[in-house]
Scaffold this motif. Sequence first.
Motif, PDB file in Angstrom:
ATOM      1  N   GLY A  60      -1.362  13.359 -11.144  1.00 55.63           N
ATOM      2  CA  GLY A  60      -1.778  13.174  -9.764  1.00 55.63           C
ATOM      3  C   GLY A  60      -2.102  11.718  -9.497  1.00 55.63           C
ATOM      4  O   GLY A  60      -2.266  10.908 -10.395  1.00 55.63           O
ATOM      5  N   ASP A  61      -2.160  11.358  -8.229  1.00 57.96           N
ATOM      6  CA  ASP A  61      -2.544  10.028  -7.755  1.00 57.96           C
ATOM      7  C   ASP A  61      -1.572   8.930  -8.185  1.00 57.96           C
ATOM      8  O   ASP A  61      -1.881   7.753  -8.086  1.00 57.96           O
ATOM      9  N   ILE A  62      -0.406   9.279  -8.681  1.00 63.83           N
ATOM     10  CA  ILE A  62       0.576   8.292  -9.106  1.00 63.83           C
ATOM     11  C   ILE A  62       1.260   7.672  -7.892  1.00 63.83           C
ATOM     12  O   ILE A  62       1.439   6.454  -7.826  1.00 63.83           O
ATOM     13  N   LEU A  63       1.628   8.486  -6.926  1.00 60.86           N
ATOM     14  CA  LEU A  63       2.323   7.966  -5.754  1.00 60.86           C
ATOM     15  C   LEU A  63       1.440   7.004  -4.968  1.00 60.86           C
ATOM     16  O   LEU A  63       1.917   5.977  -4.484  1.00 60.86           O
ATOM     17  N   THR A  64       0.175   7.315  -4.870  1.00 57.02           N
ATOM     18  CA  THR A  64      -0.755   6.413  -4.187  1.00 57.02           C
ATOM     19  C   THR A  64      -0.802   5.069  -4.905  1.00 57.02           C
ATOM     20  O   THR A  64      -0.773   4.014  -4.276  1.00 57.02           O
ATOM     21  N   GLY A  65      -0.852   5.105  -6.212  1.00 54.06           N
ATOM     22  CA  GLY A  65      -0.869   3.875  -6.996  1.00 54.06           C
ATOM     23  C   GLY A  65       0.396   3.061  -6.798  1.00 54.06           C
ATOM     24  O   GLY A  65       0.348   1.832  -6.681  1.00 54.06           O
ATOM     25  N   GLU A  66       1.525   3.727  -6.757  1.00 52.67           N
ATOM     26  CA  GLU A  66       2.799   3.028  -6.540  1.00 52.67           C
ATOM     27  C   GLU A  66       2.841   2.407  -5.149  1.00 52.67           C
ATOM     28  O   GLU A  66       3.323   1.293  -4.982  1.00 52.67           O
ATOM     29  N   ARG A  67       2.331   3.132  -4.156  1.00 49.61           N
ATOM     30  CA  ARG A  67       2.285   2.576  -2.792  1.00 49.61           C
ATOM     31  C   ARG A  67       1.409   1.326  -2.762  1.00 49.61           C
ATOM     32  O   ARG A  67       1.739   0.340  -2.107  1.00 49.61           O
ATOM     33  N   ASP A  68       0.285   1.378  -3.459  1.00 47.52           N
ATOM     34  CA  ASP A  68      -0.615   0.221  -3.519  1.00 47.52           C
ATOM     35  C   ASP A  68       0.091  -0.988  -4.135  1.00 47.52           C
ATOM     36  O   ASP A  68      -0.081  -2.118  -3.669  1.00 47.52           O
ATOM     37  N   ILE A  69       0.867  -0.755  -5.170  1.00 50.34           N
ATOM     38  CA  ILE A  69       1.609  -1.846  -5.808  1.00 50.34           C
ATOM     39  C   ILE A  69       2.619  -2.446  -4.837  1.00 50.34           C
ATOM     40  O   ILE A  69       2.743  -3.670  -4.720  1.00 50.34           O
ATOM     41  N   LEU A  70       3.332  -1.587  -4.116  1.00 50.54           N
ATOM     42  CA  LEU A  70       4.308  -2.075  -3.142  1.00 50.54           C
ATOM     43  C   LEU A  70       3.629  -2.861  -2.028  1.00 50.54           C
ATOM     44  O   LEU A  70       4.126  -3.914  -1.602  1.00 50.54           O
ATOM     45  N   GLU A  71       2.487  -2.380  -1.553  1.00 49.97           N
ATOM     46  CA  GLU A  71       1.752  -3.093  -0.518  1.00 49.97           C
ATOM     47  C   GLU A  71       1.287  -4.458  -1.013  1.00 49.97           C
ATOM     48  O   GLU A  71       1.348  -5.451  -0.280  1.00 49.97           O
ATOM     49  N   ALA A  72       0.831  -4.531  -2.251  1.00 50.51           N
ATOM     50  CA  ALA A  72       0.397  -5.804  -2.822  1.00 50.51           C
ATOM     51  C   ALA A  72       1.576  -6.775  -2.888  1.00 50.51           C
ATOM     52  O   ALA A  72       1.434  -7.964  -2.583  1.00 50.51           O
ATOM     53  N   ALA A  73       2.741  -6.279  -3.263  1.00 49.85           N
ATOM     54  CA  ALA A  73       3.933  -7.132  -3.315  1.00 49.85           C
ATOM     55  C   ALA A  73       4.293  -7.631  -1.923  1.00 49.85           C
ATOM     56  O   ALA A  73       4.634  -8.808  -1.741  1.00 49.85           O
ATOM     57  N   GLU A  74       4.206  -6.760  -0.919  1.00 47.72           N
ATOM     58  CA  GLU A  74       4.492  -7.165   0.450  1.00 47.72           C
ATOM     59  C   GLU A  74       3.523  -8.251   0.908  1.00 47.72           C
ATOM     60  O   GLU A  74       3.924  -9.220   1.548  1.00 47.72           O
ATOM     61  N   ILE A  75       2.240  -8.094   0.581  1.00 49.03           N
ATOM     62  CA  ILE A  75       1.227  -9.079   0.964  1.00 49.03           C
ATOM     63  C   ILE A  75       1.524 -10.428   0.312  1.00 49.03           C
ATOM     64  O   ILE A  75       1.456 -11.478   0.956  1.00 49.03           O
ATOM     65  N   MET A  76       1.871 -10.393  -0.970  1.00 48.07           N
ATOM     66  CA  MET A  76       2.179 -11.636  -1.670  1.00 48.07           C
ATOM     67  C   MET A  76       3.383 -12.331  -1.054  1.00 48.07           C
ATOM     68  O   MET A  76       3.394 -13.552  -0.897  1.00 48.07           O
ATOM     69  N   LEU A  77       4.387 -11.567  -0.694  1.00 46.15           N
ATOM     70  CA  LEU A  77       5.564 -12.147  -0.059  1.00 46.15           C
ATOM     71  C   LEU A  77       5.224 -12.694   1.322  1.00 46.15           C
ATOM     72  O   LEU A  77       5.729 -13.744   1.721  1.00 46.15           O
ATOM     73  N   ALA A  78       4.369 -11.999   2.058  1.00 40.07           N
ATOM     74  CA  ALA A  78       3.978 -12.439   3.394  1.00 40.07           C
ATOM     75  C   ALA A  78       3.219 -13.761   3.322  1.00 40.07           C
ATOM     76  O   ALA A  78       3.361 -14.621   4.190  1.00 40.07           O
ATOM     77  N   GLU A  79       2.425 -13.960   2.289  1.00 42.98           N
ATOM     78  CA  GLU A  79       1.680 -15.203   2.122  1.00 42.98           C
ATOM     79  C   GLU A  79       2.621 -16.378   1.929  1.00 42.98           C
ATOM     80  O   GLU A  79       2.309 -17.504   2.279  1.00 42.98           O
ATOM     81  N   ASP A  80       3.788 -16.120   1.378  1.00 43.85           N
ATOM     82  CA  ASP A  80       4.788 -17.161   1.175  1.00 43.85           C
ATOM     83  C   ASP A  80       5.695 -17.310   2.401  1.00 43.85           C
ATOM     84  O   ASP A  80       6.636 -18.088   2.368  1.00 43.85           O
ATOM     85  N   GLY A  81       5.429 -16.542   3.437  1.00 41.86           N
ATOM     86  CA  GLY A  81       6.257 -16.580   4.622  1.00 41.86           C
ATOM     87  C   GLY A  81       7.541 -15.804   4.484  1.00 41.86           C
ATOM     88  O   GLY A  81       8.458 -15.929   5.273  1.00 41.86           O
ATOM     89  N   ASP A  82       7.620 -14.982   3.470  1.00 37.89           N
ATOM     90  CA  ASP A  82       8.834 -14.206   3.198  1.00 37.89           C
ATOM     91  C   ASP A  82       8.574 -12.717   3.412  1.00 37.89           C
ATOM     92  O   ASP A  82       8.876 -11.904   2.564  1.00 37.89           O
TER      93      ASP A  82
END
Length: 90
Positions: A60-82
């Motif tokens: 359980g709670d694996i999908l939530t963790g994966e979503r969190d990882i994807l969101e963190a990656a999106e945030i990091m890319l957004a900080e670079d303007g990408d």
Amino acid sequence: MQVDAKTKEAIKDIINRRIGIASIQAQIKEDIQAVAESLGVKAAYLTRVITLVEKERAKGDILTGERDILEAAEIMLAEDGDRVEIPATV
């Protein structure tokens, strides 16, 4: 090392089971490839989906963790303007 008849049979049984497992694993690989082709995706993609489903069912709670990882990656890319939208895979 001396091996009695009972131990020898046990060793043979282990070897036979390993052979059986290898055969089953090969069949699973073929099945994944066939399903992936019918879906129009790569086998690695389908394997990832299957793995997530198995982990979610087991723990359980694996999908939530994966979503969190994807969101963190999106945030990091957004900080670079990408800013990149990462589609949900599951």
